[in-house]
Design a protein around this motif. Structure first.
Motif, PDB file in Angstrom:
ATOM      1  N   VAL A  29      18.680  10.868  67.072  1.00 37.50           N
ATOM      2  CA  VAL A  29      18.530   9.679  67.924  1.00 37.50           C
ATOM      3  C   VAL A  29      17.068   9.236  67.865  1.00 37.50           C
ATOM      4  O   VAL A  29      16.158  10.061  67.950  1.00 37.50           O
ATOM      5  CB  VAL A  29      18.861   9.997  69.407  1.00 37.50           C
ATOM      6  N   ALA A  30      16.872   7.945  67.710  1.00 34.07           N
ATOM      7  CA  ALA A  30      15.505   7.401  67.802  1.00 34.07           C
ATOM      8  C   ALA A  30      15.556   6.155  68.677  1.00 34.07           C
ATOM      9  O   ALA A  30      16.622   5.594  68.928  1.00 34.07           O
ATOM     10  CB  ALA A  30      14.979   7.065  66.419  1.00 34.07           C
ATOM     11  N   ILE A  31      14.362   5.763  69.118  1.00 34.37           N
ATOM     12  CA  ILE A  31      14.268   4.549  69.947  1.00 34.37           C
ATOM     13  C   ILE A  31      13.421   3.536  69.194  1.00 34.37           C
ATOM     14  O   ILE A  31      12.392   3.890  68.604  1.00 34.37           O
ATOM     15  CB  ILE A  31      13.591   4.871  71.304  1.00 34.37           C
ATOM     16  N   HIS A  32      13.873   2.283  69.176  1.00 39.15           N
ATOM     17  CA  HIS A  32      12.972   1.218  68.711  1.00 39.15           C
ATOM     18  C   HIS A  32      12.577   0.405  69.924  1.00 39.15           C
ATOM     19  O   HIS A  32      13.412  -0.230  70.576  1.00 39.15           O
ATOM     20  CB  HIS A  32      13.628   0.310  67.668  1.00 39.15           C
ATOM     21  N   TRP A  33      11.288   0.439  70.224  1.00 38.14           N
ATOM     22  CA  TRP A  33      10.764  -0.246  71.407  1.00 38.14           C
ATOM     23  C   TRP A  33      10.238  -1.610  70.954  1.00 38.14           C
ATOM     24  O   TRP A  33       9.196  -1.692  70.303  1.00 38.14           O
ATOM     25  CB  TRP A  33       9.648   0.624  71.991  1.00 38.14           C
ATOM     26  N   PHE A  34      11.000  -2.669  71.259  1.00 39.15           N
ATOM     27  CA  PHE A  34      10.573  -4.035  70.901  1.00 39.15           C
ATOM     28  C   PHE A  34       9.475  -4.498  71.838  1.00 39.15           C
ATOM     29  O   PHE A  34       9.608  -4.352  73.060  1.00 39.15           O
ATOM     30  CB  PHE A  34      11.741  -5.019  71.043  1.00 39.15           C
ATOM     31  N   ARG A  35       8.420  -5.047  71.306  1.00 41.82           N
ATOM     32  CA  ARG A  35       7.392  -5.722  72.121  1.00 41.82           C
ATOM     33  C   ARG A  35       7.106  -7.042  71.443  1.00 41.82           C
ATOM     34  O   ARG A  35       7.889  -7.980  71.537  1.00 41.82           O
ATOM     35  CB  ARG A  35       6.134  -4.871  72.237  1.00 41.82           C
TER      36      ARG A  35
ATOM     37  N   GLN B  11      17.143  12.204  74.533  1.00 41.50           N
ATOM     38  CA  GLN B  11      16.615  13.274  73.680  1.00 41.50           C
ATOM     39  C   GLN B  11      16.177  12.707  72.326  1.00 41.50           C
ATOM     40  O   GLN B  11      16.442  13.289  71.263  1.00 41.50           O
ATOM     41  CB  GLN B  11      17.653  14.371  73.479  1.00 41.50           C
ATOM     42  N   ALA B  12      15.552  11.539  72.406  1.00 38.81           N
ATOM     43  CA  ALA B  12      15.126  10.868  71.168  1.00 38.81           C
ATOM     44  C   ALA B  12      14.067  11.695  70.460  1.00 38.81           C
ATOM     45  O   ALA B  12      13.182  12.270  71.092  1.00 38.81           O
ATOM     46  CB  ALA B  12      14.571   9.493  71.506  1.00 38.81           C
ATOM     47  N   LYS B  13      14.160  11.730  69.139  1.00 33.79           N
ATOM     48  CA  LYS B  13      13.192  12.517  68.359  1.00 33.79           C
ATOM     49  C   LYS B  13      12.069  11.621  67.829  1.00 33.79           C
ATOM     50  O   LYS B  13      11.113  12.106  67.238  1.00 33.79           O
ATOM     51  CB  LYS B  13      13.885  13.208  67.183  1.00 33.79           C
ATOM     52  N   ALA B  14      12.234  10.309  67.998  1.00 33.57           N
ATOM     53  CA  ALA B  14      11.163   9.421  67.540  1.00 33.57           C
ATOM     54  C   ALA B  14      11.178   8.134  68.349  1.00 33.57           C
ATOM     55  O   ALA B  14      12.232   7.647  68.749  1.00 33.57           O
ATOM     56  CB  ALA B  14      11.342   9.104  66.054  1.00 33.57           C
TER      57      ALA B  14
END
Ligand code: FAD
Length: 533
Positions: free
Chosen positions: A6-12, A98-101
């Motif tokens: 699992v990863a997260i993409h944080w849009f800004r 539990q994102a790894k990135a």
């Protein structure tokens, strides 16, 4: 390389699917991806702590993130929007998923970098507190400019930005602008279980907000007609690409574009590309913009095309230069303790500042520009010059920091680095020192709009004022003032200052301030900017 579960993409910034290396990598390197956007409901879309975005920028951003959500949904995902402060909500989200990135586009602006550092520390602390036996990788991409700041600085003396555009150009010309990456056309699935948990723990805070939710009086429908004619800006990548194409189709205009020759007061449409709201929020990639320009230039003999600093390539280079100076200068948004800022004893008169902000200076050219700013969130570069000079060294002798704050509220393209750089320039605080050259609030606008159509558009009470008096209504005979319905001192203010007198006086004040700091540092040679003065 093994993909992250699992990863997260944080849009800004980077609200786009074309040329978005961060999003592309996030997609390619994870099995499951949570795309998120965090909005602080107390200070929505703030650049600087404690400074809310005005309604028009907020609406533009909501439109842009709604479009990101729509596009993600077409790919079987969605944008998870969370209301809260990033250093509070992100640790919770990372721990829950539990994102790894965590993938995100890095900002060069100091206040945002400081917030990022706080957020990352908070995530680390949270994982440690929970006793997690894994690490979350922080994958930051410096892709909001043509080149990363650190790459420029590696070539700069003392790791400090050069003080002139000329020296910056030499560094820039040694580098080549990287090609675009492929468009993101598919995204990994959402971590559905985690989303369910997030829905529980965030409840009402997990939703796409409306303007009203964020405390703005207007509803999105009220905003539809804002912007008036050629000055309306719809948020999002689609509108950005359309506007870029429209501009590039005017190839002769693009190839020969010279900034000082464009008009600050075109009543019908912007005389420059008007892409800044999209560039600022990353609805268009700066590289796409740059390479599209190169394609147009390549159709012409190089002798026929305009060149930096006045060409359109030159404008994008100004942007990177501004970012670089902001990045390497401590206290860049302040006069005190800012090593490149001249210390000027500005006055502090809130009434003058308010009159300037609310179009009550009695100079129709200045009042029209500030009206356009408040009503559309965008004004031309030379219009920005005119009102910034008027507020500071030209007429009202108020601090550039106050002017920058007003711009930061109203501009859709409000950008910490570019805004502060230019306010320092216009107030002769840094970079530009020819304080004896001053914009006239009467003569400058007349050059490009002798009939005053721009004033008639933004200050409709002037619609019947003869051109002869439209820049100086106080000179009109009282009978005429009554006939056309603009009576100076009654329904339109007297000039707030006598420009001729104060501008001369201010030049002496500026000379005194400069003389007092003569030994401070060598003054760089003045550069010809895009001022048209
Ligand atoms: P174009 O002339 O078409 O230029 C193309 C792109 O180049 C712009 O979209 C922008 O991204 C960049 N650019 C153009 N001019 C400049 C410049 N002088 N410096 C840096 N980059 C530039 N611009 C912002 O984006 N945000 C701000 O907050 C901002 N504040 C300003 C404050 C003052 C006092 C002044 C004088 C200028 C400010 N500018 C700011 C710079 C400039 O006025 C705008 O970028 C420009 O007018 C936007 O219109 P455009 O997209 O049609 O520009």
């Amino acid at each position: 390389e093994k993909k992250h579960d699992v990863a997260i993409h944080w849009f800004r910034n980077g609200l786009r699917f074309h040329d978005n290396p961060c999003l592309l990598d996030a997609c390619q390197k994870s099995e499951s991806l949570l795309p998120i956007y965090v909005v602080d409901p107390e200070f929505p879309f703030a650049q600087t702590a404690g400074c809310r975005a005005g309604t028009i920028r907020a609406n533009f951003l909501l439109e842009s993130i709604n479009e990101v959500d729509e596009k993600l949904r077409k790919m079987g995902s969605q944008l998870v929007v969370v209301l809260g402060k990033s250093h509070e909500v992100l640790p919770e989200i990372v721990a829950t998923t539990q994102a790894k990135a965590l993938f995100y586009e890095q900002e060069a602006a100091a206040p945002v970098r400081e917030q990022d550092a706080e957020t990352i520390q908070a995530i680390k602390n949270r994982l440690k507190r929970d006793g997690k036996n894994y690490e979350c990788k922080f994958e930051a991409y410096a892709t909001h400019t043509l080149h990363p700041m650190e790459r420029y600085l590696a070539q700069c003396k003392d790791h400090t930005a050069p003080s002139t555009y000329g020296s910056f150009t030499k560094i820039f010309n040694k580098m080549s602008v990287a090609k675009e990456v492929n468009e993101v056309k598919e995204v990994p699935s959402l971590p559905n279980k985690s989303v369910k948990l997030l829905e529980k723990s965030f409840a009402e805070a997990l939703r796409m907000p409306t303007l009203k939710d964020l405390g703005y009086a207007a509803a999105a429908d009220d905003m539809k007609n804002s912007g008036k004619g050629g000055y309306a800006f719809a948020g999002g990548e689609n509108a950005a690409i359309e506007l870029l194409a429209k501009n590039m189709a005017r190839s002769q205009w693009v190839a020969t574009f010279e900034k000082p020759k464009t008009s600050p007061n075109d009543a019908t449409r912007p005389s420059t590309t008007a892409l800044s709201p999209y560039v600022k929020h990353g609805c268009i990639s700066p590289r796409r913009f740059y390479h599209e320009l190169s394609k147009v230039y390549s159709k012409y003999n190089s002798k026929e095309t305009s060149k930096p600093p006045v060409s359109l390539h030159g404008q994008l280079m100004w942007r990177d230069f501004n970012y670089l100076v902001g990045y390497s200068t401590p206290n860049f948004d302040k006069m005190i303790d800012n090593p490149i800022a001249r210390q000027i004893p500005w006055d502090d008169d809130p009434d003058l500042l308010l009159a300037w902000k609310m179009s009550k200076t009695g100079y129709p050219y200045i009042d029209a520009i500030m009206t356009q700013l408040r009503e559309t969130g965008w004004i031309h570069h030379l219009a920005r010059h005119s009102v910034a000079c008027f507020l500071t060294r030209g007429d009202l002798w108020q601090s550039w920091e106050d002017g920058a704050t007003v711009f930061e509220e109203y501009l859709i393209d409000a950008d910490w680095s570019i805004n502060n750089f230019n306010w320092q320039w216009l107030s002769c605080t840094a970079h530009f020192y020819q304080y004896f050259r001053c914009y006239s609030p009467i003569a400058f606008g007349k050059k490009t709009d002798p009939n005053g159509d721009y004033i008639r558009k933004w200050l409709p009470q002037f619609k019947d004022m003869p051109a002869k008096y439209i820049y100086e209504p106080w000179e009109a005979p009282i009978e005429l003032q009554k006939k056309v319905g603009v009576i100076v001192g009654e329904n339109y203010p007297h000039p707030i200052v006598d420009h001729k007198l104060v501008s001369k006086n201010n030049m002496s004040r500026m000379k005194e301030a400069y003389d007092a700091q003569k030994n401070r540092e060598p003054m760089p040679a003045n550069e010809s900017h895009s001022s048209g003065l």
